[in-house]
Design an enzyme around this catalytic site. Structure first.
Site, PDB file in Angstrom:
ATOM      1  CG  HIS A 198      -2.021  -1.010   1.137  1.00 27.31           C
ATOM      2  ND1 HIS A 198      -1.800  -2.365   1.120  1.00 27.31           N
ATOM      3  CD2 HIS A 198      -3.377  -0.848   1.032  1.00 27.31           C
ATOM      4  CE1 HIS A 198      -2.961  -3.003   1.022  1.00 27.31           C
ATOM      5  NE2 HIS A 198      -3.926  -2.104   0.965  1.00 27.31           N
ATOM      6  CB  ALA A 239     -10.891  -1.097   5.131  1.00 27.12           C
ATOM      7  CG  HIS A 240      -7.466  -1.067   1.456  1.00 28.15           C
ATOM      8  ND1 HIS A 240      -6.638  -2.063   0.994  1.00 28.15           N
ATOM      9  CD2 HIS A 240      -8.721  -1.517   1.216  1.00 28.15           C
ATOM     10  CE1 HIS A 240      -7.343  -3.047   0.502  1.00 28.15           C
ATOM     11  NE2 HIS A 240      -8.609  -2.749   0.626  1.00 28.15           N
ATOM     12  CG  ASN A 241      -8.213   1.932  -1.634  1.00 27.40           C
ATOM     13  OD1 ASN A 241      -7.194   2.612  -1.578  1.00 27.40           O
ATOM     14  ND2 ASN A 241      -8.221   0.673  -2.038  1.00 27.40           N
ATOM     15  CB  SER A 259     -12.853   0.304  -2.362  1.00 29.97           C
ATOM     16  OG  SER A 259     -11.475   0.059  -2.534  1.00 29.97           O
TER      17      SER A 259
END
Length: 329
Positions: A198, A239-241, A259
């Site tokens: 990441h 979480a990521h994004n 996302s």
């Protein structure tokens, strides 16, 4: 300490009673406390004022001043005005970091610090980071490389902020929170699980609050983002994004999958789960312990597992409660 008149001026309220009354602090209406200020929220019975020990009451109805031996400040929104008083006059400094930079802090000579920052014991600030005016960083916190912390922000003790993170103005990050760790991106290759690197960032806009023990993962390539004014309770995972809009409220132990996107003014109750790659529209409300498994249009209230329109969920609950009766028939 403050006089009743000073407090009335602060909240721009109308004062009825002793303008020279000295107030030492703020307290709950019941039981109340002598020489303290409390508030009677809209909709509550004025009869409560006959039992409170507090001497100054913030209320929205001036008529109650005729019936009780209390000093009253009349405002439109008592609760809002009360907590403005608490913040401005009686707020507890739970961080308690002394002005200046503690001798045990390790600050890179390549970091940029404004003169009026406060940095506590054992804090680490790495190279090329920028700490702007009025920032407070509590003991044992870590600020990674190339990170920006905006004016007036408060970083409580034991916070970890990884490299390349952007934090806006007047942000509050409570103890134990972690910003910028790798997201949970996993690929399977020949039966082996591979952690995806990441290389994105985390952006926290102005006036955001993060509760204790929150985790905000960095994006895979771009940014994980929390919009201005959003307030997040403790033990929340982002979480990521993920993209969170402005003025959202996210209660404790909720988790938002990678996302997914939340619009503005979204409310998530406690222990809500949002799976990855969803879009939650503006002004949506999700009841506690719900599992959101599909995207939601604007202005929807949902509940349940899986989450569905709340009125439909209530009708189904009624039918389910009648199943034993129907089975007997």
């Amino acid at each position: 300490m403050a006089t009743a008149l000073e407090i009335a001026k602060l909240v721009q309220g109308d004062l009825y009673g002793d303008k020279d009354l000295i107030i030492n602090g703020a307290y709950d209406l019941i039981p109340g406390k002598e020489l303290h200020v409390s508030f009677l929220n809209n909709g509550l019975s004025p009869e409560l004022l006959s039992t409170t020990l507090s001497d100054l009451i913030i209320a929205s109805d001036k008529e109650i001043s005729k019936d009780i031996d209390k000093t009253i400040i009349v405002v439109e929104n008592p609760k809002f005005s009360f907590f403005k008083i608490v913040k401005e006059l009686f707020n507890l400094d739970i961080n308690n970091v002394q002005p200046g930079i503690c001798s045990t802090a390790k600050i890179s000579n390549k970091a940029v610090l404004d003169e009026d920052v406060s940095i506590g014991p054992n804090v680490i600030v790495e190279e090329n980071s920028t700490i702007q005016s009025g920032v407070t960083i509590g003991p044992n916190s870590f600020i990674g490389k190339n990170t920006i912390i905006g004016e007036g922000s408060i970083i409580h003790p034991n916070v970890t902020i990884y490299n390349n993170i952007e934090i806006g103005k007047n942000v509050i990050i409570n103890s134990g929170s972690v910003l910028g760790a790798n997201g949970f991106g996993i690929l399977s290759n020949n039966k082996n699980l591979i952690q995806v690197p990441h290389i994105g960032t985390v952006i926290i806009e102005d006036n955001v609050v993060l509760g204790a023990g929150c985790t905000v993962d960095r994006a895979t390539m771009t940014s994980t983002k929390i919009g201005s004014g959003t307030k997040i309770d403790g033990q929340v995972h982002i979480a990521h994004n993920v993209k969170i809009g402005k003025n959202c409220i996210i209660a404790g132990q909720s988790a938002i999958g990678g996302s997914s996107q939340l619009g503005d003014n979204v409310i998530l109750g406690g222990q809500v789960g949002v799976i990855d790659n969803l879009v939650i529209g503006d002004n949506c409300k999700v009841a506690a312990k719900s599992a959101v498994m599909k995207s939601l249009e604007k202005n929807i209230i949902v509940s349940g597992i899986p989450a569905m329109e709340h009125r439909k969920k209530k009708r189904l609950d009624v039918l389910i409660s009648r199943l034993p009766e129907l089975f007997k028939k």
